[in-house]
Scaffold this active site. Structure first.
Site, PDB file in Angstrom:
ATOM      1  N   HIS A 123      43.426  38.880  82.555  1.00  0.00           N
ATOM      2  CA  HIS A 123      42.638  39.805  82.639  1.00  0.00           C
ATOM      3  C   HIS A 123      41.531  39.422  84.343  1.00  0.00           C
ATOM      4  CE1 HIS A 123      44.061  42.933  80.099  1.00  0.00           C
ATOM      5  NE2 HIS A 123      44.216  41.869  78.877  1.00  0.00           N
ATOM      6  N   ASP A 158      53.171  41.596  79.312  1.00  0.00           N
ATOM      7  CA  ASP A 158      52.361  41.662  78.189  1.00  0.00           C
ATOM      8  C   ASP A 158      51.991  43.204  77.394  1.00  0.00           C
ATOM      9  OD1 ASP A 158      49.620  39.951  76.887  1.00  0.00           O
ATOM     10  OD2 ASP A 158      49.375  42.144  76.884  1.00  0.00           O
ATOM     11  N   HIS A 160      49.509  44.773  77.139  1.00  0.00           N
ATOM     12  CA  HIS A 160      48.457  45.503  78.285  1.00  0.00           C
ATOM     13  C   HIS A 160      48.408  45.055  79.914  1.00  0.00           C
ATOM     14  CE1 HIS A 160      46.531  43.311  74.715  1.00  0.00           C
ATOM     15  NE2 HIS A 160      46.235  44.808  74.396  1.00  0.00           N
ATOM     16  N   ASP A 245      51.997  40.695  72.524  1.00  0.00           N
ATOM     17  CA  ASP A 245      50.753  41.490  71.857  1.00  0.00           C
ATOM     18  C   ASP A 245      51.990  42.491  71.683  1.00  0.00           C
ATOM     19  OD1 ASP A 245      50.807  41.339  74.910  1.00  0.00           O
ATOM     20  OD2 ASP A 245      48.449  41.327  73.958  1.00  0.00           O
TER      21      ASP A 245
HETATM   22 ZN   LIG Z   1      47.661  41.354  75.635  1.00  0.00          ZN
END
Ligand SMILES: [Zn+2]
Length: 335
Positions: A123, A158, A160, A245
């Site tokens: 990110h 991941d 996200h 995650d």
């Molecule tokens: Zn993540």
């Protein structure tokens, strides 16, 4: 099979406070998981990334701001992202690990590498820290490899979307970005029509999936989209943004992956770029799930290809995989 595990004590000194999910114990869980795998694990110290390597994907102002903010004692960079006096050195080691791993694999010192470092990276925007991330660890390595003439595929499993990694290489065809991620969800990006621009059109492949998705839909996504795209691109290197995650037990998201699913994903990717695949620890916040998923991923890499769990996704997951496939088929031969 020999694995280089890059880490550094500095990565434990990035102190996010007592209750933050992105905490140093995650590293211990990942390392324990690696040692339980069938691979021969060789631990190595991650070196600091040179500032100029960071500046391949970040503005010099951003790098200086992080350094100065940490030197002034740290605190909150945004609602989620906290730094402490130890964070600067941790971030340099996290970004430098992959550069060292590339050199070692090029020298034939091992079959693969796993970077057990923090803060995570996907990110971290060119000019802004975000979502627990200061510097984009995978982006730094992809930029360095591409500069040397390599074709690079970044596969981000991941849970996200790696919004910053997508942004950094959005207009390039020498760095492909492929992501599976819960959607709609943090950070809000990653819809199917974000497919790259200019020369890079088609070289950004998003497979958003709804809450409740299990390994069966990931199997479809890998089997029908991700593996065929990678086989057509024939990357020199695969860099995996390996967050854990998406595990069913993870408290931060709502995807239902289990250990065998990580084994299958890793196994498929390793076949495409043997000895040229590096795993970057991104997210993953449930310690036992990190540990067991790391073991399964590494065993999968070594050829222990597990069966599907039998867990079923909601019908909307299969639909979204199909829509993602229809988009990717505009640029890739997904017959
Ligand atoms: Zn993540």
């Amino acid at each position: 099979m020999r694995l280089l595990l890059y880490t550094h004590p500095a990565c434990w000194e990035h102190d996010t406070g007592g209750w933050h999910p992105e905490r140093a114990a995650r590293l211990d869980a990942a390392i324990e998981g690696a040692h339980r795998s069938s691979l021969e694990v060789v631990e190595r110290e991650a070196p600091e990334a040179p500032i100029e390597a960071l500046c391949a994907v970040h503005g010099a102002g951003h790098v200086a701001r992080i350094r100065d903010f940490v030197a002034a004692g740290g605190g909150q960079l945004d609602a989620d992202t906290v730094v402490s006096p130890g964070s600067w050195k941790a971030a340099l080691r996290a970004a430098g690990a992959g550069l060292a791993a590339v050199e070692a694999l090029e020298q034939g010192e091992a079959d693969t590498a796993f970077l057990v470092v923090r803060p995570p990276g996907h990110h971290a925007m060119p000019n802004r820290a975000m979502g627990f991330c200061l510097f984009n660890n995978v982006g730094v390595v992809a930029a360095r490899l591409a500069e040397k003439g390599n074709r690079v595929a970044i596969v981000d499993w991941d849970v996200h979307h790696g919004n910053a990694t997508q942004d950094m290489f959005y207009a390039r065809r020498d760095v492909l970005y492929v992501s599976t991620h819960q959607f709609p969800f943090y950070p809000g990006t990653g819809w199917i029509d974000e497919a790259g621009k200019g020369e890079g059109e088609g070289f950004n492949v998003n497979v958003p999936i709804p809450a409740g998705t299990a390994g069966d839909a990931y199997e479809e996504a890998f089997g029908r989209i991700i593996v065929p795209v990678l086989e057509e691109m024939r990357p020199d290197w695969i860099l995996v943004s390996a967050g854990f995650d998406g595990h069913a037990d993870d408290p931060m998201a709502n995807v239902n992956l289990r250990e065998p699913d990580y084994g299958r994903m890793a196994g498929r990717l390793a076949k495409i770029a043997p000895e040229r695949i590096i795993f970057f620890l991104e997210g993953g916040y449930e310690l036992d799930a990190i540990s067991t998923s790391v073991t399964a991923a590494l065993d999968g890499l070594a050829g222990d290809f597990p069966g599907l769990t039998g867990d079923e996704s909601p019908p909307r997951a299969q639909h979204m995989v199909q829509v993602a496939l229809d988009q990717a088929a505009k640029h890739w031969d997904l017959g």
